[in-house]
Enzyme design. Structure first.
Site, short mmCIF file in Angstrom:
data_model
loop_
_atom_site.label_atom_id
_atom_site.label_comp_id
_atom_site.label_asym_id
_atom_site.label_seq_id
_atom_site.Cartn_x
_atom_site.Cartn_y
_atom_site.Cartn_z
N CYS A 162 94.35 -14.65 -15.62
CA CYS A 162 93.34 -15.19 -17.26
C CYS A 162 92.19 -14.60 -17.47
CB CYS A 162 93.36 -16.73 -17.24
SG CYS A 162 92.18 -17.65 -16.75
N ASN A 215 70.84 -8.37 -6.29
CA ASN A 215 71.65 -9.56 -5.44
C ASN A 215 72.60 -10.26 -5.86
OD1 ASN A 215 69.66 -8.55 -3.50
ND2 ASN A 215 68.05 -10.24 -4.33
N THR A 251 64.50 -2.49 -2.91
CA THR A 251 65.95 -2.03 -3.19
C THR A 251 65.51 -0.67 -2.25
OG1 THR A 251 67.60 -1.57 -4.65
CG2 THR A 251 65.24 -1.82 -5.44
N HIS A 273 75.60 -7.58 -10.65
CA HIS A 273 76.67 -7.44 -9.49
C HIS A 273 77.05 -8.08 -9.13
CE1 HIS A 273 74.05 -3.24 -7.43
NE2 HIS A 273 74.80 -3.08 -7.93
P1 OAD Z 1 69.99 -2.28 0.73
O1 OAD Z 1 70.64 -2.60 1.80
O2 OAD Z 1 70.86 -0.78 0.08
O3 OAD Z 1 68.50 -2.07 0.68
C1 OAD Z 1 67.51 -2.86 0.69
C2 OAD Z 1 66.44 -1.97 1.14
O4 OAD Z 1 64.96 -3.92 1.68
C3 OAD Z 1 65.91 -0.81 1.68
O5 OAD Z 1 64.90 0.05 1.44
C4 OAD Z 1 64.56 -1.95 2.31
O6 OAD Z 1 63.39 -1.30 3.43
C5 OAD Z 1 63.84 -2.50 2.11
N1 OAD Z 1 63.36 -4.01 2.67
C6 OAD Z 1 63.77 -4.12 3.79
N2 OAD Z 1 63.30 -6.56 3.98
C7 OAD Z 1 62.33 -5.82 3.18
C8 OAD Z 1 61.01 -6.43 3.07
N3 OAD Z 1 60.93 -8.15 4.24
N4 OAD Z 1 60.60 -6.81 1.88
C9 OAD Z 1 61.01 -5.91 1.31
N5 OAD Z 1 61.31 -4.52 1.28
C10 OAD Z 1 62.45 -4.65 2.60
O7 OAD Z 1 69.71 -3.04 -0.38
P2 OAD Z 1 70.01 -2.64 -2.04
O8 OAD Z 1 69.47 -2.10 -2.93
O9 OAD Z 1 69.53 -4.25 -2.58
O10 OAD Z 1 76.21 -4.14 -3.95
O11 OAD Z 1 71.65 -2.47 -2.60
C11 OAD Z 1 72.07 -1.91 -3.76
C12 OAD Z 1 73.81 -2.70 -3.74
O12 OAD Z 1 73.95 -1.94 -2.71
C13 OAD Z 1 74.31 -4.51 -3.12
O13 OAD Z 1 73.63 -5.22 -4.60
C14 OAD Z 1 75.32 -4.62 -3.44
C15 OAD Z 1 75.23 -3.28 -1.84
O14 OAD Z 1 76.43 -2.44 -1.80
C16 OAD Z 1 77.02 -4.75 -4.40
O15 OAD Z 1 76.70 -5.30 -3.82
C17 OAD Z 1 78.00 -3.76 -5.46
ZN ZN Z 2 93.16 -17.59 -14.10
#
Ligand code: OAD
Ligand code: ZN
Length: 232
Positions: free
Chosen positions: A119, A91, A176, A108
Protein backbone atom coordinates in the site's frame (compact mmCIF):
# COMPACT_ATOMS: atom_id res chain seq x y z
CA UNK A 1 33.44 34.99 7.95
CA UNK A 2 29.92 35.46 9.25
CA UNK A 3 28.16 32.15 9.72
CA UNK A 4 24.40 32.01 9.73
CA UNK A 5 23.27 28.83 7.99
CA UNK A 6 24.78 25.49 8.88
CA UNK A 7 24.41 22.01 7.38
CA UNK A 8 25.86 19.07 9.28
CA UNK A 9 26.23 15.60 7.77
CA UNK A 10 26.77 12.66 10.12
CA UNK A 11 27.66 9.02 9.55
CA UNK A 12 28.22 5.87 11.54
CA UNK A 13 31.30 7.31 13.26
CA UNK A 14 29.13 9.63 15.37
CA UNK A 15 27.40 6.60 16.91
CA UNK A 16 30.50 4.40 17.25
CA UNK A 17 31.23 5.52 20.80
CA UNK A 18 27.66 4.65 21.77
CA UNK A 19 28.50 1.06 20.86
CA UNK A 20 27.03 0.78 17.36
CA UNK A 21 29.32 -0.81 14.78
CA UNK A 22 30.36 1.30 11.78
CA UNK A 23 29.91 -0.14 8.30
CA UNK A 24 33.45 -0.13 6.97
CA UNK A 25 35.57 -0.45 10.07
CA UNK A 26 37.50 -3.55 11.12
CA UNK A 27 34.23 -4.75 12.70
CA UNK A 28 32.31 -3.73 9.59
CA UNK A 29 31.38 -7.21 8.44
CA UNK A 30 28.11 -8.76 9.55
CA UNK A 31 28.40 -12.52 9.99
CA UNK A 32 30.81 -12.57 7.11
CA UNK A 33 28.66 -10.50 4.76
CA UNK A 34 29.77 -7.18 3.31
CA UNK A 35 27.14 -4.46 3.77
CA UNK A 36 26.96 -4.11 0.00
CA UNK A 37 25.76 -7.72 -0.13
CA UNK A 38 22.96 -7.24 2.40
CA UNK A 39 21.76 -3.68 1.93
CA UNK A 40 20.28 -4.04 -1.55
CA UNK A 41 16.84 -4.70 -3.05
CA UNK A 42 18.37 -7.69 -4.84
CA UNK A 43 19.52 -9.23 -1.56
CA UNK A 44 16.03 -8.72 -0.11
CA UNK A 45 14.43 -10.42 -3.13
CA UNK A 46 16.91 -13.30 -2.98
CA UNK A 47 16.99 -13.87 0.78
CA UNK A 48 14.49 -11.78 2.74
CA UNK A 49 15.13 -13.72 5.97
CA UNK A 50 18.81 -12.76 5.90
CA UNK A 51 18.07 -9.09 5.30
CA UNK A 52 15.39 -9.01 8.00
CA UNK A 53 17.83 -10.66 10.43
CA UNK A 54 20.47 -8.01 9.65
CA UNK A 55 18.11 -5.13 10.42
CA UNK A 56 16.36 -6.91 13.32
CA UNK A 57 19.73 -7.25 15.07
CA UNK A 58 20.50 -3.57 14.55
CA UNK A 59 17.02 -2.46 15.65
CA UNK A 60 17.17 -4.63 18.78
CA UNK A 61 20.58 -3.20 19.67
CA UNK A 62 19.10 0.32 19.88
CA UNK A 63 17.46 -0.65 23.16
CA UNK A 64 20.82 -1.06 24.86
CA UNK A 65 22.69 2.04 23.63
CA UNK A 66 22.53 5.73 24.54
CA UNK A 67 23.40 8.95 22.72
CA UNK A 68 27.00 10.07 23.39
CA UNK A 69 28.57 13.48 23.91
CA UNK A 70 28.67 14.16 20.16
CA UNK A 71 24.92 13.60 19.71
CA UNK A 72 24.24 15.73 22.78
CA UNK A 73 26.44 18.58 21.57
CA UNK A 74 24.70 18.61 18.18
CA UNK A 75 21.30 18.73 19.92
CA UNK A 76 22.53 21.64 22.05
CA UNK A 77 23.64 23.46 18.90
CA UNK A 78 20.25 22.81 17.29
CA UNK A 79 18.48 24.24 20.33
CA UNK A 80 20.62 27.36 20.55
CA UNK A 81 21.63 28.22 16.99
CA UNK A 82 19.62 31.27 15.83
CA UNK A 83 20.23 30.78 12.09
CA UNK A 84 19.15 27.97 9.82
CA UNK A 85 20.54 24.60 10.76
CA UNK A 86 19.95 21.20 9.22
CA UNK A 87 21.36 17.95 10.55
CA UNK A 88 21.42 15.36 7.77
CA UNK A 89 22.25 11.91 9.03
CA UNK A 90 23.09 8.81 7.06
CA UNK A 91 22.49 6.84 10.24
CA UNK A 92 19.41 4.70 10.65
CA UNK A 93 19.68 4.64 14.46
CA UNK A 94 17.59 7.01 16.60
CA UNK A 95 20.38 8.55 18.70
CA UNK A 96 20.19 12.08 17.28
CA UNK A 97 16.50 12.44 18.11
CA UNK A 98 16.95 10.80 21.49
CA UNK A 99 19.63 13.40 22.25
CA UNK A 100 17.11 16.11 21.33
CA UNK A 101 17.94 17.16 17.75
CA UNK A 102 14.84 18.53 16.00
CA UNK A 103 16.02 19.91 12.64
CA UNK A 104 16.98 16.45 11.40
CA UNK A 105 16.65 14.42 8.21
CA UNK A 106 17.31 10.67 8.06
CA UNK A 107 18.41 10.52 4.44
CA UNK A 108 18.95 6.72 4.54
CA UNK A 109 15.74 5.90 6.43
CA UNK A 110 15.25 4.61 9.96
CA UNK A 111 15.47 1.25 11.72
CA UNK A 112 12.31 2.05 13.65
CA UNK A 113 10.26 2.63 10.54
CA UNK A 114 8.57 0.07 8.29
CA UNK A 115 7.34 0.44 4.73
CA UNK A 116 4.58 -1.59 3.10
CA UNK A 117 5.22 -2.38 -0.55
CA UNK A 118 1.55 -3.33 -0.99
CA UNK A 119 0.00 0.00 0.00
CA UNK A 120 3.01 2.33 0.17
CA UNK A 121 2.42 3.40 3.79
CA UNK A 122 5.28 4.02 6.22
CA UNK A 123 4.80 3.40 9.94
CA UNK A 124 6.70 3.19 13.20
CA UNK A 125 8.10 -0.29 13.79
CA UNK A 126 9.78 -1.34 17.06
CA UNK A 127 9.70 -5.14 17.04
CA UNK A 128 11.37 -7.73 14.86
CA UNK A 129 10.25 -7.77 11.23
CA UNK A 130 9.86 -10.83 9.03
CA UNK A 131 8.26 -12.27 5.94
CA UNK A 132 5.11 -12.91 8.00
CA UNK A 133 4.80 -9.33 9.28
CA UNK A 134 1.48 -7.74 8.39
CA UNK A 135 1.00 -4.11 7.46
CA UNK A 136 -0.73 -2.08 10.20
CA UNK A 137 -2.34 0.01 7.51
CA UNK A 138 -3.69 -2.39 4.85
CA UNK A 139 -3.21 -5.70 6.64
CA UNK A 140 -1.40 -7.45 3.81
CA UNK A 141 1.27 -9.98 4.70
CA UNK A 142 4.65 -10.28 2.97
CA UNK A 143 5.04 -6.72 1.75
CA UNK A 144 6.54 -5.14 4.87
CA UNK A 145 10.20 -4.14 4.52
CA UNK A 146 12.62 -2.03 6.55
CA UNK A 147 12.21 1.67 5.68
CA UNK A 148 15.89 1.90 4.82
CA UNK A 149 17.44 3.27 1.65
CA UNK A 150 19.37 0.45 0.04
CA UNK A 151 22.16 0.64 -2.52
CA UNK A 152 20.60 1.62 -5.82
CA UNK A 153 17.67 3.43 -4.16
CA UNK A 154 17.15 7.19 -3.90
CA UNK A 155 17.91 8.77 -0.51
CA UNK A 156 15.06 10.66 1.15
CA UNK A 157 14.39 14.40 0.97
CA UNK A 158 17.21 15.16 -1.46
CA UNK A 159 15.51 18.37 -2.66
CA UNK A 160 15.38 19.81 0.85
CA UNK A 161 18.95 18.73 1.55
CA UNK A 162 20.39 20.18 -1.67
CA UNK A 163 18.55 23.45 -1.09
CA UNK A 164 19.94 23.75 2.46
CA UNK A 165 23.47 22.96 1.23
CA UNK A 166 23.27 25.59 -1.48
CA UNK A 167 22.26 28.20 1.12
CA UNK A 168 24.67 27.26 3.90
CA UNK A 169 27.72 29.22 5.06
CA UNK A 170 29.25 26.28 6.87
CA UNK A 171 29.14 22.60 5.93
CA UNK A 172 30.37 20.11 8.51
CA UNK A 173 30.86 16.38 8.00
CA UNK A 174 31.21 14.14 11.07
CA UNK A 175 32.07 10.44 11.32
CA UNK A 176 31.58 9.36 7.74
CA UNK A 177 34.04 7.57 5.47
CA UNK A 178 32.92 9.41 2.34
CA UNK A 179 32.43 6.12 0.51
CA UNK A 180 28.71 6.40 -0.27
CA UNK A 181 27.13 8.85 -2.72
CA UNK A 182 25.25 11.15 -2.90
CA UNK A 183 26.22 12.09 0.70
CA UNK A 184 29.92 11.94 -0.13
CA UNK A 185 29.38 14.62 -2.78
CA UNK A 186 27.65 17.18 -0.53
CA UNK A 187 30.97 18.82 0.32
CA UNK A 188 31.54 19.65 -3.34
CA UNK A 189 28.16 21.37 -3.67
CA UNK A 190 28.80 23.29 -0.45
CA UNK A 191 32.23 24.44 -1.65
CA UNK A 192 30.92 25.39 -5.04
CA UNK A 193 28.25 27.54 -3.39
CA UNK A 194 30.82 29.32 -1.25
CA UNK A 195 30.45 27.59 2.12
CA UNK A 196 33.31 26.95 4.48
CA UNK A 197 33.80 23.19 4.93
CA UNK A 198 34.99 21.26 7.98
CA UNK A 199 35.42 17.55 8.54
CA UNK A 200 35.68 15.77 11.89
CA UNK A 201 36.55 12.08 11.71
CA UNK A 202 38.68 9.52 13.49
CA UNK A 203 40.94 9.45 10.43
CA UNK A 204 40.98 11.48 7.21
CA UNK A 205 38.04 10.32 5.06
CA UNK A 206 38.26 9.49 1.35
CA UNK A 207 37.19 13.04 0.54
CA UNK A 208 39.30 14.80 3.15
CA UNK A 209 41.17 16.85 0.57
CA UNK A 210 37.89 18.53 -0.42
CA UNK A 211 37.47 20.18 2.98
CA UNK A 212 38.94 23.53 4.06
CA UNK A 213 39.77 21.92 7.38
CA UNK A 214 39.98 18.32 8.58
CA UNK A 215 40.16 17.51 12.31
CA UNK A 216 40.97 13.97 13.34
CA UNK A 217 39.92 12.35 16.59
CA UNK A 218 36.90 10.82 18.31
CA UNK A 219 33.60 12.61 17.69
CA UNK A 220 32.78 12.67 21.42
CA UNK A 221 35.76 15.01 21.94
CA UNK A 222 35.87 17.01 18.70
CA UNK A 223 32.18 17.81 18.37
CA UNK A 224 31.49 19.28 21.84
CA UNK A 225 34.63 21.44 21.51
CA UNK A 226 33.51 22.69 18.09
CA UNK A 227 29.98 23.44 19.36
CA UNK A 228 31.39 25.34 22.36
CA UNK A 229 33.51 27.49 20.02
CA UNK A 230 30.60 28.16 17.69
CA UNK A 231 28.21 29.18 20.49
CA UNK A 232 30.71 31.33 22.39
P1 OAD B 1 31.43 4.06 7.50
O1 OAD B 1 31.47 2.84 8.37
O2 OAD B 1 31.71 3.89 6.06
O3 OAD B 1 32.46 5.13 8.05
C1 OAD B 1 32.50 5.51 9.40
C2 OAD B 1 33.60 6.54 9.59
O4 OAD B 1 33.59 6.96 10.94
C3 OAD B 1 35.02 6.01 9.31
O5 OAD B 1 35.70 6.93 8.46
C4 OAD B 1 35.66 5.95 10.68
O6 OAD B 1 37.05 6.27 10.66
C5 OAD B 1 34.91 7.03 11.43
N1 OAD B 1 34.84 6.82 12.90
C6 OAD B 1 34.82 5.67 13.59
N2 OAD B 1 34.74 5.89 14.91
C7 OAD B 1 34.70 7.25 15.06
C8 OAD B 1 34.62 8.12 16.20
N3 OAD B 1 34.54 7.65 17.44
N4 OAD B 1 34.60 9.45 15.97
C9 OAD B 1 34.67 9.95 14.71
N5 OAD B 1 34.76 9.17 13.61
C10 OAD B 1 34.75 7.84 13.78
O7 OAD B 1 29.99 4.73 7.76
P2 OAD B 1 29.20 5.80 6.88
O8 OAD B 1 30.15 6.75 6.23
O9 OAD B 1 28.14 6.36 7.74
O10 OAD B 1 24.05 3.19 4.22
O11 OAD B 1 28.55 4.89 5.78
C11 OAD B 1 27.69 5.46 4.83
C12 OAD B 1 26.56 4.52 4.50
O12 OAD B 1 27.07 3.26 4.10
C13 OAD B 1 25.65 4.19 5.65
O13 OAD B 1 24.67 5.18 5.88
C14 OAD B 1 25.02 2.92 5.22
C15 OAD B 1 26.22 2.22 4.63
O14 OAD B 1 25.92 1.35 3.64
C16 OAD B 1 22.82 2.66 4.34
O15 OAD B 1 22.44 2.00 5.28
C17 OAD B 1 21.92 2.97 3.20
ZN1 ZN C 1 0.08 -1.86 3.58
Amino acid sequence: MDIRNIVILTGAGVSAESGLATFRGPDGLWEGHRVEDVCTPEAFARDPALVHAFYDARRAKLGSVEPNAAHRALARLDGQWPGDLLLVTQNVDDLHERAGSKRLIHMHGELKSGWCLACGERFRWEAAMGEQSSCPSCGSVGGVRPDIVWFGEMPYQMDRIEEAIRRCDLFVSIGTSGAVYPAAGFVQTARYCGARTLEMNLEPSLGSYLFDESRTGPASELVPRWVDDLLS
